[in-house]
Design a protein around this motif. Structure first.
Motif, mmCIF file in Angstrom:
data_model
loop_
_atom_site.group_PDB
_atom_site.id
_atom_site.type_symbol
_atom_site.label_atom_id
_atom_site.label_comp_id
_atom_site.label_asym_id
_atom_site.label_seq_id
_atom_site.Cartn_x
_atom_site.Cartn_y
_atom_site.Cartn_z
ATOM 1 N N THR A 1 41.163 34.826 38.326
ATOM 2 C CA THR A 1 40.655 35.690 37.253
ATOM 3 C C THR A 1 41.735 36.647 36.768
ATOM 4 O O THR A 1 41.907 36.858 35.555
ATOM 5 C CB THR A 1 39.436 36.491 37.746
ATOM 6 O OG1 THR A 1 38.421 35.601 38.193
ATOM 7 C CG2 THR A 1 38.884 37.374 36.632
ATOM 8 N N PHE A 2 42.460 37.222 37.715
ATOM 9 C CA PHE A 2 43.550 38.129 37.342
ATOM 10 C C PHE A 2 44.628 37.390 36.545
ATOM 11 O O PHE A 2 45.216 37.957 35.613
ATOM 12 C CB PHE A 2 44.164 38.758 38.590
ATOM 13 C CG PHE A 2 43.345 39.887 39.174
ATOM 14 C CD1 PHE A 2 42.082 40.193 38.677
ATOM 15 C CD2 PHE A 2 43.835 40.650 40.215
ATOM 16 C CE1 PHE A 2 41.331 41.233 39.201
ATOM 17 C CE2 PHE A 2 43.103 41.696 40.747
ATOM 18 C CZ PHE A 2 41.842 41.988 40.241
ATOM 19 N N LYS A 3 44.893 36.140 36.889
ATOM 20 C CA LYS A 3 45.882 35.345 36.152
ATOM 21 C C LYS A 3 45.462 35.182 34.697
ATOM 22 O O LYS A 3 46.283 35.307 33.768
ATOM 23 C CB LYS A 3 46.040 33.972 36.807
ATOM 24 C CG LYS A 3 46.826 33.954 38.088
ATOM 25 C CD LYS A 3 48.308 34.070 37.804
ATOM 26 C CE LYS A 3 49.129 33.871 39.073
ATOM 27 N NZ LYS A 3 50.587 34.062 38.814
ATOM 28 N N ILE A 4 44.190 34.906 34.482
ATOM 29 C CA ILE A 4 43.677 34.747 33.116
ATOM 30 C C ILE A 4 43.825 36.053 32.333
ATOM 31 O O ILE A 4 44.259 36.057 31.167
ATOM 32 C CB ILE A 4 42.205 34.291 33.142
ATOM 33 C CG1 ILE A 4 42.096 32.885 33.750
ATOM 34 C CG2 ILE A 4 41.604 34.319 31.739
ATOM 35 C CD1 ILE A 4 40.669 32.413 33.943
ATOM 36 N N LEU A 5 43.485 37.159 32.981
ATOM 37 C CA LEU A 5 43.595 38.455 32.320
ATOM 38 C C LEU A 5 45.050 38.825 32.039
ATOM 39 O O LEU A 5 45.345 39.467 31.017
ATOM 40 C CB LEU A 5 42.933 39.533 33.180
ATOM 41 C CG LEU A 5 41.402 39.457 33.262
ATOM 42 C CD1 LEU A 5 40.876 40.419 34.327
ATOM 43 C CD2 LEU A 5 40.775 39.791 31.906
ATOM 44 N N GLY B 1 41.448 46.672 29.023
ATOM 45 C CA GLY B 1 41.926 47.672 29.975
ATOM 46 C C GLY B 1 40.808 48.220 30.839
ATOM 47 O O GLY B 1 40.975 48.395 32.053
ATOM 48 N N ILE B 2 39.653 48.486 30.240
ATOM 49 C CA ILE B 2 38.502 48.987 31.000
ATOM 50 C C ILE B 2 38.011 47.936 31.986
ATOM 51 O O ILE B 2 37.732 48.225 33.158
ATOM 52 C CB ILE B 2 37.370 49.400 30.040
ATOM 53 C CG1 ILE B 2 37.805 50.601 29.202
ATOM 54 C CG2 ILE B 2 36.091 49.726 30.813
ATOM 55 C CD1 ILE B 2 36.849 50.958 28.089
ATOM 56 N N ILE B 3 37.916 46.689 31.517
ATOM 57 C CA ILE B 3 37.464 45.590 32.383
ATOM 58 C C ILE B 3 38.400 45.429 33.573
ATOM 59 O O ILE B 3 37.958 45.293 34.725
ATOM 60 C CB ILE B 3 37.374 44.277 31.574
ATOM 61 C CG1 ILE B 3 36.240 44.369 30.545
ATOM 62 C CG2 ILE B 3 37.154 43.080 32.502
ATOM 63 C CD1 ILE B 3 36.233 43.217 29.553
ATOM 64 N N VAL B 4 39.705 45.456 33.306
ATOM 65 C CA VAL B 4 40.696 45.285 34.374
ATOM 66 C C VAL B 4 40.602 46.425 35.387
ATOM 67 O O VAL B 4 40.648 46.189 36.605
ATOM 68 C CB VAL B 4 42.114 45.210 33.767
ATOM 69 C CG1 VAL B 4 43.179 45.386 34.848
ATOM 70 C CG2 VAL B 4 42.312 43.873 33.057
ATOM 71 N N ALA B 5 40.457 47.657 34.917
ATOM 72 C CA ALA B 5 40.366 48.805 35.826
ATOM 73 C C ALA B 5 39.171 48.663 36.765
ATOM 74 O O ALA B 5 39.277 48.924 37.974
ATOM 75 C CB ALA B 5 40.261 50.100 35.019
ATOM 76 N N ILE B 6 38.032 48.225 36.227
ATOM 77 C CA ILE B 6 36.819 48.059 37.041
ATOM 78 C C ILE B 6 36.981 46.905 38.024
ATOM 79 O O ILE B 6 36.618 47.014 39.211
ATOM 80 C CB ILE B 6 35.599 47.841 36.133
ATOM 81 C CG1 ILE B 6 35.323 49.101 35.303
ATOM 82 C CG2 ILE B 6 34.365 47.488 36.965
ATOM 83 C CD1 ILE B 6 34.254 48.923 34.251
ATOM 84 N N LEU B 7 37.546 45.784 37.565
ATOM 85 C CA LEU B 7 37.712 44.614 38.442
ATOM 86 C C LEU B 7 38.674 44.902 39.590
ATOM 87 O O LEU B 7 38.432 44.482 40.730
ATOM 88 C CB LEU B 7 38.202 43.415 37.633
ATOM 89 C CG LEU B 7 37.192 42.786 36.666
ATOM 90 C CD1 LEU B 7 37.801 41.573 35.979
ATOM 91 C CD2 LEU B 7 35.910 42.390 37.398
#
Length: 324
Positions: free
Chosen positions: A185-189, A220-226
């Protein structure tokens, strides 16, 4: 009159003179920096208001980013004092950033642990370039004559910061070995952030540019929460260094949350709400450096323990062979 929002596209102040006539003073980030009435990262207008009188002014604002208007009216002496204290605080903050960049880069050269290199990239992109662009210092001091770059660089730097933060989180939390789904998931982001960063450099008002403006802050918000969720998951699975990571990332999110709430008008502008991100990120920088050091200590301790077990097994094997 001080407007503390460095990313207003265009601002027009209408000053009444007589018979419904106005003098118009213009400012904004789409105009050359040298055109500003006062050479400052914020928009400042000199007003002549006689004592014990009331004056009415009108302001027209155009802004493609989040619109909020922290307006202050103060004397020249009061502004100089306020600006001096603010610049001192920002100087301390960026001094911490520079120290942490050099400190962690030297540690990377010494121990060759890639966590330090990824953290340096995060410091440079998120706390350095993005923050300098966001608060207007980059436009004032680094590229005051390049209007196009000043209007496009912040989106690029934010996406590079998202990419670097994901890269560092993957490495520090060991997602490839212990959380492969999150790692993917992080790779996709990461790929999404790089694409949006390139889209941000497209000409204004084009579909790609609008797509980048619309999605970058949301990603950015999605990444911070994940990242926070994955760190919690690793901590619950008894990965002790994740505790420092959680404390650091939480302080950063809390600071960013205060700024975001201020931008929505739910909190008044104050030093804490205006510079909450810098305060939170300063704590985050210190705690993450401690986290990397602790993770390295744990790794070395585990390596020594494994070597000790191997040595004991070898001694047992030799003793058994001698008895035979």
């Amino acid at each position: 009159l001080v407007v503390e929002h460095a990313h207003i596209d265009q601002l027009s102040l209408y000053i009444p003179i007589k018979d419904n006539q106005f003098t118009i003073r213009k400012a904004g980030k789409i105009l050359p920096f040298d055109d500003r009435e006062v050479k400052h990262r914020h928009f400042i207008f000199h007003l002549n208001i006689p004592s014990q009188t009331t004056q009415t002014y009108y302001m027209r604002v155009e802004c493609t980013s989040t619109l909020y208007l922290p307006i202050s009216l103060m004397s020249s002496e009061a502004f100089q004092t306020y600006d001096h204290e603010t610049q001192l605080g920002l100087g301390i903050y960026y001094g911490i950033v520079l120290v942490m960049i050099f400190y962690n880069f030297i540690l990377f050269l010494s121990v060759r642990d890639k966590d330090y290199l990824y953290y340096v990239l995060t410091l440079l992109s998120l706390h350095g370039l993005f923050q300098l662009s966001e608060n207007g210092l980059a436009y004032e001091y680094l590229w005051p004559h390049n209007v196009w770059w000043a209007n496009h660089c912040m989106g690029l730097f934010l996406n590079l910061a998202i990419f670097s933060a994901l890269l560092f989180s993957q490495s520090f939390l060991k997602t490839k070995e212990y959380s492969p789904r999150w790692h993917y998931t992080f790779k996709i982001l990461q790929g999404t952030a790089l694409v949006l960063g390139l889209f941000n450099l497209m000409p204004d008002e084009t579909p790609f540019n609008k797509l980048s403006i619309f999605w970058t802050s949301k990603i950015g918000i999605i990444v911070a929460i994940l990242i926070l969720i994955v760190a919690l998951d690793r901590y619950w699975k008894n990965y002790k260094p994740a505790l420092y990571f959680l404390l650091a990332w939480s302080s950063l999110i809390l600071g960013a949350l205060m700024v975001g709430i201020r931008a929505q008008g739910w909190l008044p502008s104050s030093f804490l709400t205006n510079y909450g991100f810098q305060i939170g990120s300063a704590l985050e920088m210190i705690l993450l450096s401690m986290a990397i050091g602790y993770r390295l200590y744990i790794a070395q301790k585990e390596t020594l323990a494994a070597q000790q077990v191997a040595l004991e097994q070898e001694q047992i094997a030799r003793q058994a062979q001698n008895e035979v």
